[in-house]
Design a protein around this motif. Structure first.
Motif, PDB file in Angstrom:
ATOM      1  N   ALA A   4       0.810  -1.215   0.000  1.00  0.00           N
ATOM      2  CA  ALA A   4       0.000   0.000   0.000  1.00  0.00           C
ATOM      3  C   ALA A   4       0.845   1.267   0.000  1.00  0.00           C
ATOM      4  O   ALA A   4       0.310   2.363   0.097  1.00  0.00           O
ATOM      5  CB  ALA A   4      -0.934   0.003   1.209  1.00  0.00           C
ATOM      6  N   ARG A   5       2.159   1.145  -0.114  1.00  0.00           N
ATOM      7  CA  ARG A   5       3.021   2.323  -0.001  1.00  0.00           C
ATOM      8  C   ARG A   5       2.982   3.164  -1.272  1.00  0.00           C
ATOM      9  O   ARG A   5       2.974   2.645  -2.389  1.00  0.00           O
ATOM     10  CB  ARG A   5       4.458   1.913   0.309  1.00  0.00           C
ATOM     11  CG  ARG A   5       4.606   1.211   1.651  1.00  0.00           C
ATOM     12  CD  ARG A   5       6.058   1.006   2.016  1.00  0.00           C
ATOM     13  NE  ARG A   5       6.701   2.235   2.459  1.00  0.00           N
ATOM     14  CZ  ARG A   5       6.568   2.752   3.680  1.00  0.00           C
ATOM     15  NH1 ARG A   5       5.805   2.162   4.570  1.00  0.00           N
ATOM     16  NH2 ARG A   5       7.198   3.865   4.011  1.00  0.00           N
ATOM     17  N   LEU A   6       2.984   4.485  -1.062  1.00  0.00           N
ATOM     18  CA  LEU A   6       3.102   5.450  -2.150  1.00  0.00           C
ATOM     19  C   LEU A   6       4.548   5.908  -2.166  1.00  0.00           C
ATOM     20  O   LEU A   6       5.073   6.346  -1.135  1.00  0.00           O
ATOM     21  CB  LEU A   6       2.163   6.633  -1.911  1.00  0.00           C
ATOM     22  CG  LEU A   6       2.059   7.696  -3.001  1.00  0.00           C
ATOM     23  CD1 LEU A   6       1.594   7.106  -4.325  1.00  0.00           C
ATOM     24  CD2 LEU A   6       1.107   8.814  -2.552  1.00  0.00           C
ATOM     25  N   ALA A   7       5.213   5.792  -3.308  1.00  0.00           N
ATOM     26  CA  ALA A   7       6.670   5.960  -3.322  1.00  0.00           C
ATOM     27  C   ALA A   7       7.148   6.734  -4.545  1.00  0.00           C
ATOM     28  O   ALA A   7       6.536   6.703  -5.618  1.00  0.00           O
ATOM     29  CB  ALA A   7       7.349   4.593  -3.289  1.00  0.00           C
ATOM     30  N   ALA A   8       8.274   7.417  -4.356  1.00  0.00           N
ATOM     31  CA  ALA A   8       9.021   8.041  -5.450  1.00  0.00           C
ATOM     32  C   ALA A   8      10.339   7.294  -5.588  1.00  0.00           C
ATOM     33  O   ALA A   8      11.003   7.010  -4.587  1.00  0.00           O
ATOM     34  CB  ALA A   8       9.286   9.514  -5.139  1.00  0.00           C
ATOM     35  N   PHE A  26      11.701   8.183  -1.869  1.00  0.00           N
ATOM     36  CA  PHE A  26      10.881   8.498  -0.693  1.00  0.00           C
ATOM     37  C   PHE A  26       9.627   7.635  -0.748  1.00  0.00           C
ATOM     38  O   PHE A  26       9.122   7.330  -1.831  1.00  0.00           O
ATOM     39  CB  PHE A  26      10.494   9.978  -0.708  1.00  0.00           C
ATOM     40  CG  PHE A  26       9.502  10.363   0.349  1.00  0.00           C
ATOM     41  CD1 PHE A  26       9.910  10.596   1.649  1.00  0.00           C
ATOM     42  CD2 PHE A  26       8.153  10.462   0.055  1.00  0.00           C
ATOM     43  CE1 PHE A  26       8.997  10.925   2.633  1.00  0.00           C
ATOM     44  CE2 PHE A  26       7.229  10.799   1.031  1.00  0.00           C
ATOM     45  CZ  PHE A  26       7.653  11.030   2.322  1.00  0.00           C
ATOM     46  N   SER A  27       9.110   7.239   0.420  1.00  0.00           N
ATOM     47  CA  SER A  27       7.840   6.512   0.454  1.00  0.00           C
ATOM     48  C   SER A  27       7.182   6.689   1.817  1.00  0.00           C
ATOM     49  O   SER A  27       7.829   7.044   2.799  1.00  0.00           O
ATOM     50  CB  SER A  27       8.048   5.020   0.160  1.00  0.00           C
ATOM     51  OG  SER A  27       8.675   4.368   1.249  1.00  0.00           O
ATOM     52  N   LEU A  64       2.429   3.181  -6.601  1.00  0.00           N
ATOM     53  CA  LEU A  64       1.525   2.852  -5.506  1.00  0.00           C
ATOM     54  C   LEU A  64       1.430   1.337  -5.469  1.00  0.00           C
ATOM     55  O   LEU A  64       0.962   0.720  -6.432  1.00  0.00           O
ATOM     56  CB  LEU A  64       0.146   3.469  -5.726  1.00  0.00           C
ATOM     57  CG  LEU A  64      -0.917   3.096  -4.686  1.00  0.00           C
ATOM     58  CD1 LEU A  64      -0.516   3.553  -3.290  1.00  0.00           C
ATOM     59  CD2 LEU A  64      -2.280   3.697  -5.065  1.00  0.00           C
ATOM     60  N   GLY A  65       1.913   0.755  -4.385  1.00  0.00           N
ATOM     61  CA  GLY A  65       1.935  -0.698  -4.305  1.00  0.00           C
ATOM     62  C   GLY A  65       2.756  -1.328  -5.412  1.00  0.00           C
ATOM     63  O   GLY A  65       2.456  -2.433  -5.864  1.00  0.00           O
ATOM     64  N   GLY A  66       3.778  -0.612  -5.869  1.00  0.00           N
ATOM     65  CA  GLY A  66       4.638  -1.123  -6.916  1.00  0.00           C
ATOM     66  C   GLY A  66       4.170  -0.829  -8.325  1.00  0.00           C
ATOM     67  O   GLY A  66       4.919  -1.015  -9.281  1.00  0.00           O
ATOM     68  N   ALA A  67       2.943  -0.338  -8.493  1.00  0.00           N
ATOM     69  CA  ALA A  67       2.405  -0.037  -9.820  1.00  0.00           C
ATOM     70  C   ALA A  67       2.650   1.431 -10.155  1.00  0.00           C
ATOM     71  O   ALA A  67       2.419   2.309  -9.308  1.00  0.00           O
ATOM     72  CB  ALA A  67       0.916  -0.327  -9.866  1.00  0.00           C
TER      73      ALA A  67
END
Length: 247
Positions: A4-8, A26-27, A64-67
């Motif tokens: 569920a992580r949102l990441a750059a 960052f996440s 988001l979640g790897g996508a």
């Protein structure tokens, strides 16, 4: 939950020949209240816009979640991530409950009609933030702090578990700042993930589970509040000289 992580990832962005972000990793995810600190022009809002899929990075990507966020269906994205703007004054005298119910728009669809389930979601969001007594109030008559809580309630009604907030304390008096920070910390404790930008280290230290600092377009530090907010970090963050910080 990592999914569920949102990441750059290695995000870079620039405009007019000027680099704004460089190699940003960052996440954040559920259960965290993360404050992103940076001076004016540090790139905080740009990073948020990239994370939200509103701006395409020149290098790297947001996921988001790897996508990849930019390839996601916007409705599917809105089911997981909500943006909370700075408190604003609505152009029409909507009731607070009606403003909160607008958070159900992604679930209802463009031509759908809100039903009992959507009204229940709005009422539950108001109750969660302890502002049910504002439900029938004209939104334009609310204080800045009350309007900001209504905006958070709208995001909760949306059903998203990740909240992205750009300068949520702007324009609020100290009492409303503390009240909002308390609510955000409770939400993180209940499993929501909250990312907020701020100019104020004291706000970040008071409520955050994590603090990240953005300096010259790069993540300069990222960790527990007491580990990040050192005199040395503050000097880099705000361009201070050693004698500028009281001993």
């Amino acid at each position: 939950m990592d999914e569920a992580r949102l990441a750059a990832h290695a995000v870079g962005f620039g405009r007019g020949g000027r680099a704004i972000l460089e190699g940003v990793d960052f996440s954040f995810g559920p259960g965290e209240l993360v404050s992103l600190l940076g001076g004016n022009g540090a790139g905080k809002t740009t990073l948020l816009r990239i994370l939200l899929g509103l701006l395409a990075p020149l290098r790297g990507e947001a996921t988001l979640g790897g996508a990849p966020v930019r390839r996601m269906n916007r409705r599917a994205f809105a089911e997981q991530v909500a943006y909370v703007p700075q408190a604003h004054v609505a152009p029409f005298p909507y009731r607070a409950r009606e403003i909160v119910a607008l958070g159900r728009a992604p679930a209802v669809g463009l031509f759908g009609r809100m039903g009992a389930r959507d009204a229940q979601a709005a009422d539950e969001a108001l109750a969660m933030l302890r502002i049910g007594h504002l439900a029938e109030r004209d939104y334009t008559t609310l204080s800045g702090g009350e309007r900001q809580l209504v905006m958070v309630a709208r995001a909760l009604a949306q059903g998203a578990r990740l909240l992205v907030m750009d300068e949520p304390m702007a324009g609020l008096d100290y009492g409303h700042q503390l009240r909002l920070l308390g609510h955000l910390r409770r939400l993180a404790g209940q499993g929501w993930g909250v990312l907020m930008t701020t100019h104020h280290p004291d706000q970040a230290r008071l409520a955050s589970t994590r603090i990240a600092t953005l300096v010259a377009g790069r993540i300069d530090s990222d960790g527990a509040p007491d580990a990040v907010l050192t005199p040395e970090t503050l000097r880099r963050l705000y361009g201070l000289e050693p004698g500028d910080i009281p001993a």
